[in-house]
Design a protein around this motif. Structure first.
Motif, PDB file in Angstrom:
ATOM      1  N   ASN A  57       0.844  -1.192   0.000  1.00  0.00           N
ATOM      2  CA  ASN A  57       0.000   0.000   0.000  1.00  0.00           C
ATOM      3  C   ASN A  57       0.885   1.249   0.000  1.00  0.00           C
ATOM      4  O   ASN A  57       1.826   1.337   0.802  1.00  0.00           O
ATOM      5  N   PRO A  58       0.604   2.223  -0.861  1.00  0.00           N
ATOM      6  CA  PRO A  58       1.489   3.389  -0.989  1.00  0.00           C
ATOM      7  C   PRO A  58       1.204   4.456   0.054  1.00  0.00           C
ATOM      8  O   PRO A  58       1.012   5.635  -0.274  1.00  0.00           O
ATOM      9  N   ASN A  59       1.189   4.038   1.318  1.00  0.00           N
ATOM     10  CA  ASN A  59       0.843   4.977   2.381  1.00  0.00           C
ATOM     11  C   ASN A  59       1.930   5.128   3.438  1.00  0.00           C
ATOM     12  O   ASN A  59       1.825   5.968   4.319  1.00  0.00           O
ATOM     13  N   LYS A  60       2.981   4.277   3.356  1.00  0.00           N
ATOM     14  CA  LYS A  60       4.048   4.336   4.367  1.00  0.00           C
ATOM     15  C   LYS A  60       5.205   3.464   3.916  1.00  0.00           C
ATOM     16  O   LYS A  60       5.125   2.813   2.862  1.00  0.00           O
ATOM     17  N   ALA A  61       6.255   3.442   4.708  1.00  0.00           N
ATOM     18  CA  ALA A  61       7.451   2.681   4.359  1.00  0.00           C
ATOM     19  C   ALA A  61       7.163   1.180   4.316  1.00  0.00           C
ATOM     20  O   ALA A  61       6.306   0.666   5.029  1.00  0.00           O
ATOM     21  N   ALA A  62       7.899   0.483   3.455  1.00  0.00           N
ATOM     22  CA  ALA A  62       7.822  -0.975   3.404  1.00  0.00           C
ATOM     23  C   ALA A  62       8.361  -1.551   4.704  1.00  0.00           C
ATOM     24  O   ALA A  62       9.285  -1.007   5.305  1.00  0.00           O
TER      25      ALA A  62
ATOM     26  N   SER B 156      14.660  14.141   6.129  1.00  0.00           N
ATOM     27  CA  SER B 156      13.835  13.053   6.656  1.00  0.00           C
ATOM     28  C   SER B 156      13.256  12.232   5.510  1.00  0.00           C
ATOM     29  O   SER B 156      13.112  12.725   4.392  1.00  0.00           O
ATOM     30  N   ARG B 157      12.920  10.984   5.788  1.00  0.00           N
ATOM     31  CA  ARG B 157      12.323  10.088   4.803  1.00  0.00           C
ATOM     32  C   ARG B 157      10.816  10.281   4.808  1.00  0.00           C
ATOM     33  O   ARG B 157      10.162  10.135   5.836  1.00  0.00           O
ATOM     34  N   PHE B 158      10.256  10.563   3.648  1.00  0.00           N
ATOM     35  CA  PHE B 158       8.823  10.819   3.575  1.00  0.00           C
ATOM     36  C   PHE B 158       8.012   9.576   3.943  1.00  0.00           C
ATOM     37  O   PHE B 158       6.994   9.677   4.624  1.00  0.00           O
ATOM     38  N   ASP B 159       8.457   8.390   3.502  1.00  0.00           N
ATOM     39  CA  ASP B 159       7.691   7.185   3.828  1.00  0.00           C
ATOM     40  C   ASP B 159       7.748   6.866   5.319  1.00  0.00           C
ATOM     41  O   ASP B 159       6.805   6.293   5.871  1.00  0.00           O
ATOM     42  N   TYR B 160       8.841   7.276   5.976  1.00  0.00           N
ATOM     43  CA  TYR B 160       8.922   7.108   7.431  1.00  0.00           C
ATOM     44  C   TYR B 160       7.958   8.086   8.128  1.00  0.00           C
ATOM     45  O   TYR B 160       7.305   7.738   9.121  1.00  0.00           O
ATOM     46  N   PHE B 161       7.900   9.305   7.615  1.00  0.00           N
ATOM     47  CA  PHE B 161       6.986  10.311   8.168  1.00  0.00           C
ATOM     48  C   PHE B 161       5.549   9.802   8.071  1.00  0.00           C
ATOM     49  O   PHE B 161       4.765   9.899   9.026  1.00  0.00           O
ATOM     50  N   CYS B 162       5.212   9.211   6.915  1.00  0.00           N
ATOM     51  CA  CYS B 162       3.860   8.680   6.710  1.00  0.00           C
ATOM     52  C   CYS B 162       3.584   7.490   7.625  1.00  0.00           C
ATOM     53  O   CYS B 162       2.445   7.270   8.060  1.00  0.00           O
TER      54      CYS B 162
END
Length: 655
Positions: free
Chosen positions: A122-127, A192-198
């Motif tokens: 799902n494209p909402n957060k980090a793998a 900062s990593r955007f997927d980590y923020f999410c």
């Protein structure tokens, strides 16, 4: 493929012999490996199977078959063993000399168009670590299918209209009060990593829903706007999805995993895939509109008459809810029809990015882009969906949808490659900074929950593995005084070998608990052990060259290679196991048990390491013996290079 050729010729010869000697036609001849090398290399119970039909003793039948039988090339003798087994002994030296040019030679191209869908994060957060098992299984399947001669297309499905993405959009708009420009600023922030923020924001939204159930109305509103591409909410959703997917692709590239095309759910909706599929389902009576009961107003697929769903309390499945929204499984049926080329429409495509090796990753679009003809996807004859075992019921419904539409062949060739989840051992979870709650204390493994923010991000795991591998190689416990080595590159290769092997070595239906120490060990059942064994054999040939010692395996004269007929069992076992490798690969793909390949590679490495200590090559003075042993080492080298390539494990230059 030379061993398979011998097996086929023996099988044909035995069928012919039985027909000529006894007038009986045999459809299938079983040839298997005897339990002991002394008994030969291939054995058949054919005489025992024929005893009742021919009304003769098995040994009498066996002797009759062998009398005057011309053996295939490279088979030096045949014997009758036990109650009446036919045992065949291969000429070890001649076989090795012939086989050394055919090690890991792929079979004739099958030419089948195969589609493999895997990863699907799902494209909402980090793998997270669980996603790695899906991606590694899928990528290894792709590599094996291509080796077997198929034309394989790798898809990564992006659910860019789903609940998980909507929740992150809710977080930006409702909890943070941010605009589209603010979201873009987060993406552009290099600190900062955007997927980590999410990841953190998604957990915050889940917590908000628990405290304030009425807030779930925000989700419904966001979902509606995203699906209908309305306003800033939809634009934020699209921006978040694309940014996160780019980071997912980068994460998987660290494991040398690539894709051919990203197919997006938003395009499936915009191109009305479901509308066409729905029309077809209604026309053939596969769905009915319920007018009463709890499913009143819904369109339902009736499954009670299907043997696949027999015994279920509520076998029927809602495809369209009473409010007109389509369920996931409905859209999946439409998507599966497209994969087989059974819809009257398709995506447009545009370039998403280009990998460092030049390979282009495309993404679907609902717009006309004028993409080149090369950007054509779908229309497969065999489809694999790599999805965890929790989706087994829905995958059965997708298959049944194809069957009800009259596509029985495609339904049979729609394969659910299922697998169990990945957890963490408590020690590894603690080492990675995961908080162990009271209800998890004392468990053998810890489960993860993205909605609660519990888990380990894939990149964090890879970073930690590389750090531990770097510590090991620099400590001197692994390296052997190689100051010129690039330790960072070596640590990366070892970490990739560790994670990929660990994800593959267990049966796919087994829950696995990832453990640092088990994955990174250089002894036994691990990726680094295979890497070390392969580097060891590479070192043999490097040192032969450095010392100007002739191995007599020069490629220009290898066709005239002669190896003594007498070969030690330990050497012959390696050659024979190598020759069995293509059959192992084929069986692993047919059964979807890719662990068969890792087990085969491990057994070969163990046998080679035993051979290495017992039979010196570098210091062997007898040229004939040195050549024989070098030939065995060369077979092992080529086999391991091929096997590690198939399972995606890099071979370091030195260790």
């Amino acid at each position: 493929m030379i061993l398979e050729e011998i097996t086929e010729r023996l099988s044909e010869t035995l069928r012919s012999r039985v027909l000529n000697r006894f007038g009986h036609a045999v459809e299938r001849v079983v040839l298997q490996v005897p339990p002991k090398l002394a008994m030969g290399d291939l054995a058949s119970p054919l005489p025992l199977e024929l005893a009742r039909v021919l009304k003769k003793a098995p040994r009498q039948i066996a002797e009759g078959i062998l009398e005057g039988m011309e053996l295939p090339a490279l088979v030096k003798k045949a014997t009758v063993e036990g109650a009446g087994y036919l045992n065949f002994h291969i000429d070890r030296g001649a076989f090795t000399a012939s086989y050394i040019n055919a090690v890991m030679a792929p079979p004739a191209p099958a030419g089948e168009r195969v589609l493999v869908e895997h990863t699907n994060i799902n494209p909402n957060k980090a793998a997270h670590i669980g996603h790695l098992r899906n991606a590694v299984l899928g990528d290894t399947l792709v590599r094996c299918l291509r080796w077997l001669g198929n034309r394989v297309e790798t898809q990564n499905y992006i659910d860019d209209t789903g609940v998980q993405l909507a929740d992150v959009v809710v977080g930006f708009q409702r909890l943070l009060g941010e605009s589209e420009a603010d979201v873009q600023a987060h993406i552009d922030d290099s600190s900062s990593r955007f997927d980590y923020f999410c990841w953190d924001l998604y957990a915050r939204v889940g917590s908000e829903y628990e405290k304030n159930p009425e807030a779930k109305e925000w989700r419904r509103e966001a979902l509606h706007r995203i699906e209908n591409r309305e306003g800033e909410t939809a634009r934020i959703g699209s921006t978040v999805a694309e940014a996160v997917v780019r980071l997912h692709v980068a994460t998987m590239l660290r494991l040398d995993i690539q894709y051919d095309v990203l197919t997006k759910e938003s395009d499936i909706i915009a191109l009305h895939f479901w509308d066409h599929a729905f029309t077809l389902l209604k026309e053939c009576g596969a769905v009915v509109h319920e007018t009463e009961g709890k499913n009143a107003g819904c369109w339902v697929m009736r499954l009670s008459d299907s043997a696949e769903f027999e015994g279920m309390e509520e076998p029927d499945k809602i495809l369209v809810r009473s409010n007109g929204t389509v369920t996931y499984v409905g859209k999946d049926i439409a998507y599966q029809l497209w994969k087989f080329g059974l819809l009257d429409r398709s995506f447009g495509y545009r370039k998403f990015l280009q990998y460092p090796d030049g390979h282009v990753l495309w993404e679907s679009t609902h717009e006309s882009t004028g993409a080149p003809a090369a950007a054509h996807f779908g229309g497969a004859t065999l489809v694999y969906n790599v999805i965890d075992t929790r989706q087994a019921y829905l995958q059965k419904i997708v298959k049944e949808g194809l069957r009800l539409l009259g596509h029985a062949r495609e339904a049979d060739r729609s394969v659910h490659f299922s697998y169990e989840m990945v957890a963490l051992t408590p020690e590894t979870a603690s080492a990675l900074g995961m908080t162990i709650s009271a209800d998890q204390s004392g468990k053998n493994f810890l489960e993860m929950s993205g909605r609660k923010g519990l888990g380990v991000k894939a990149d964090d795991l890879l970073d930690a593995l590389e750090a531990k591998a770097l510590e090991a190689v620099q400590s001197g416990s692994v390296r052997a005084g190689q100051s010129e080595m690039n330790f960072e590159e070596l640590a990366h290769a070892i970490a990739i070998g560790a994670i990929r092997y660990f994800m593959l070595k267990f049966g796919r239906n087994k829950v696995i608990a990832f453990d640092f120490n088990e994955a990174l060990t250089f002894e036994g059942d691990s990726g680094p052990y295979l890497q070390y064994s392969t580097v060891r054999v590479e070192n043999i040939f490097r040192k032969l060259s450095e010392r100007n010692v002739e191995s007599m395996l020069d490629r220009s004269s290898i066709d005239s290679l002669t190896i003594g007929e007498e070969m030690e069992d330990e050497l012959w076992e390696i050659v024979r196991m190598s020759a069995e490798t293509p059959a192992v690969i084929r069986r692993s793909v047919e059964s979807l048990e890719l662990s068969m390949i890792t087990h085969h590679a491990l057994e070969m490495a163990q046998k080679f390491n035993s051979f290495y200590h017992k039979f010196p090559i570098l210091n062997e003075k007898d040229p004939a013996l040195r050549q024989q042993r070098a030939a065995c080492a060369e077979v092992f080298r080529q086999t391991m290079q091929g096997l590690l390539g198939l399972i995606g494990i890099p071979v370091p230059a030195r260790m």
